[in-house]
Design a protein around this motif. Sequence first.
Motif, PDB file in Angstrom:
ATOM      1  N   THR A 190      -4.150   4.593   6.703  1.00  0.00           N
ATOM      2  CA  THR A 190      -2.944   5.260   6.429  1.00  0.00           C
ATOM      3  C   THR A 190      -1.886   4.415   6.257  1.00  0.00           C
ATOM      4  O   THR A 190      -0.633   5.004   5.969  1.00  0.00           O
ATOM      5  CB  THR A 190      -2.702   6.188   7.612  1.00  0.00           C
ATOM      6  N   GLU A 191      -2.063   3.115   6.295  1.00  0.00           N
ATOM      7  CA  GLU A 191      -1.108   2.151   5.719  1.00  0.00           C
ATOM      8  C   GLU A 191      -1.416   0.998   5.091  1.00  0.00           C
ATOM      9  O   GLU A 191      -2.614   0.818   4.733  1.00  0.00           O
ATOM     10  CB  GLU A 191      -0.281   1.572   7.128  1.00  0.00           C
ATOM     11  N   CYS A 192      -0.436   0.213   4.701  1.00  0.00           N
ATOM     12  CA  CYS A 192      -0.823  -0.858   3.726  1.00  0.00           C
ATOM     13  C   CYS A 192      -0.617  -2.035   4.539  1.00  0.00           C
ATOM     14  O   CYS A 192       0.023  -2.076   5.703  1.00  0.00           O
ATOM     15  CB  CYS A 192       0.193  -0.766   2.660  1.00  0.00           C
TER      16      CYS A 192
ATOM     17  N   LEU B 202       4.171   0.924   1.009  1.00  0.00           N
ATOM     18  CA  LEU B 202       3.350   2.391   1.165  1.00  0.00           C
ATOM     19  C   LEU B 202       4.137   3.255   0.284  1.00  0.00           C
ATOM     20  O   LEU B 202       5.238   3.428   0.332  1.00  0.00           O
ATOM     21  CB  LEU B 202       3.557   2.704   2.616  1.00  0.00           C
TER      22      LEU B 202
ATOM     23  N   TYR C 127       2.601   6.511  -0.467  1.00  0.00           N
ATOM     24  CA  TYR C 127       2.171   7.491   0.184  1.00  0.00           C
ATOM     25  C   TYR C 127       0.842   7.460   1.077  1.00  0.00           C
ATOM     26  O   TYR C 127       0.056   6.789   0.576  1.00  0.00           O
ATOM     27  CB  TYR C 127       2.202   8.710  -0.523  1.00  0.00           C
ATOM     28  N   GLU C 128       0.949   8.024   2.158  1.00  0.00           N
ATOM     29  CA  GLU C 128      -0.509   8.239   2.942  1.00  0.00           C
ATOM     30  C   GLU C 128      -0.907   9.483   2.746  1.00  0.00           C
ATOM     31  O   GLU C 128      -0.119  10.608   2.616  1.00  0.00           O
ATOM     32  CB  GLU C 128      -0.397   7.905   4.326  1.00  0.00           C
TER      33      GLU C 128
ATOM     34  N   CYS D  94      -6.956  10.258  -3.579  1.00  0.00           N
ATOM     35  CA  CYS D  94      -6.138  10.262  -2.438  1.00  0.00           C
ATOM     36  C   CYS D  94      -5.027  11.368  -2.547  1.00  0.00           C
ATOM     37  O   CYS D  94      -4.317  11.313  -3.317  1.00  0.00           O
ATOM     38  CB  CYS D  94      -5.401   8.874  -2.228  1.00  0.00           C
TER      39      CYS D  94
ATOM     40  N   SER E 122      -4.471   5.654   1.839  1.00  0.00           N
ATOM     41  CA  SER E 122      -2.917   5.233   1.430  1.00  0.00           C
ATOM     42  C   SER E 122      -2.915   4.740   0.004  1.00  0.00           C
ATOM     43  O   SER E 122      -3.794   3.937  -0.349  1.00  0.00           O
ATOM     44  CB  SER E 122      -2.327   4.216   2.455  1.00  0.00           C
TER      45      SER E 122
ATOM     46  N   CYS F  40      -0.951   2.008  -2.068  1.00  0.00           N
ATOM     47  CA  CYS F  40      -0.108   0.977  -1.756  1.00  0.00           C
ATOM     48  C   CYS F  40       0.391   0.286  -3.017  1.00  0.00           C
ATOM     49  O   CYS F  40      -0.309   0.265  -4.139  1.00  0.00           O
ATOM     50  CB  CYS F  40      -0.880  -0.052  -1.000  1.00  0.00           C
TER      51      CYS F  40
END
Length: 186
Positions: A14-16, A22, A24-25, A44, A92, A94
Motif C-alpha cells: 500500500t505504499e511506495c 505515492l 494512490y493506494e 489497481c 499502490s 507510484c
Amino acid sequence: MSLASAVYTRWGRTECESTAELVYEGIVGGGWYASEGSASNPLCLVREPKWNRYDDAVSNAAWIFGTEYRLPLDQFRLENPTKFQAANMPCSVCRTASRSTVIMVPGRNDCFKGWTLEYQGYLMAGHYSHKMASEYICVDEAPEATEAGFRDELGQTFFLVEASCGSLPCPEYVHGREITCAVCSK
C-alpha cells in the motif's frame, strides 16, 4: 529540475519505496478465475470510486472482482502467514521523481547495472489450469493484505510462478523453483 518521471504499480503493498511518490493506494481487481471471457490484466482500483450514470440492475456486462493471494503458507516473510491464504491483494501506484523508464525484470531480484531498484518480489500469475488468462505481475516480497478479504471468494487469483524445465534452459532455471522479479527504473 528534472521533468523525467515514470509510473508503476507496486503489487501487494500500500505504499511506495522512499524514492517514489505515492499517487494512490488501492485494491487489486480482475476477472473471475474460471471465466473464459474475462479481461486478463489486473487493475489497481481506487478505494473510493466516483460514479457517473449507472443502473444497479444486473445486466449483460463485463465484471470485475477482487483479487486473492494463493500462497504456500511459508513462502514469504510474513508475521501471520495463515492470514494470507485467500486474502485480498492491495496495490499502490507510484511515481518516480527523476527516472523516466520502469521495467519489470522476471528472473532477478535485483536490477542491472545503472538501474534503480523500486522493489523486488516474486512473479505471480493465474493458475495454469484455470480458464481465465492472466498477466504475469511482480508481487512485493513482503506482501500486505487488505482489510476486506479473507473469505475465500475467489474472483481473480494469483499463484507463485514456478519454472518448468524443458523449453526453459536448465540448470540455469530449476524445475519447480519460484521465479523472483524486480521492478527497476532509470
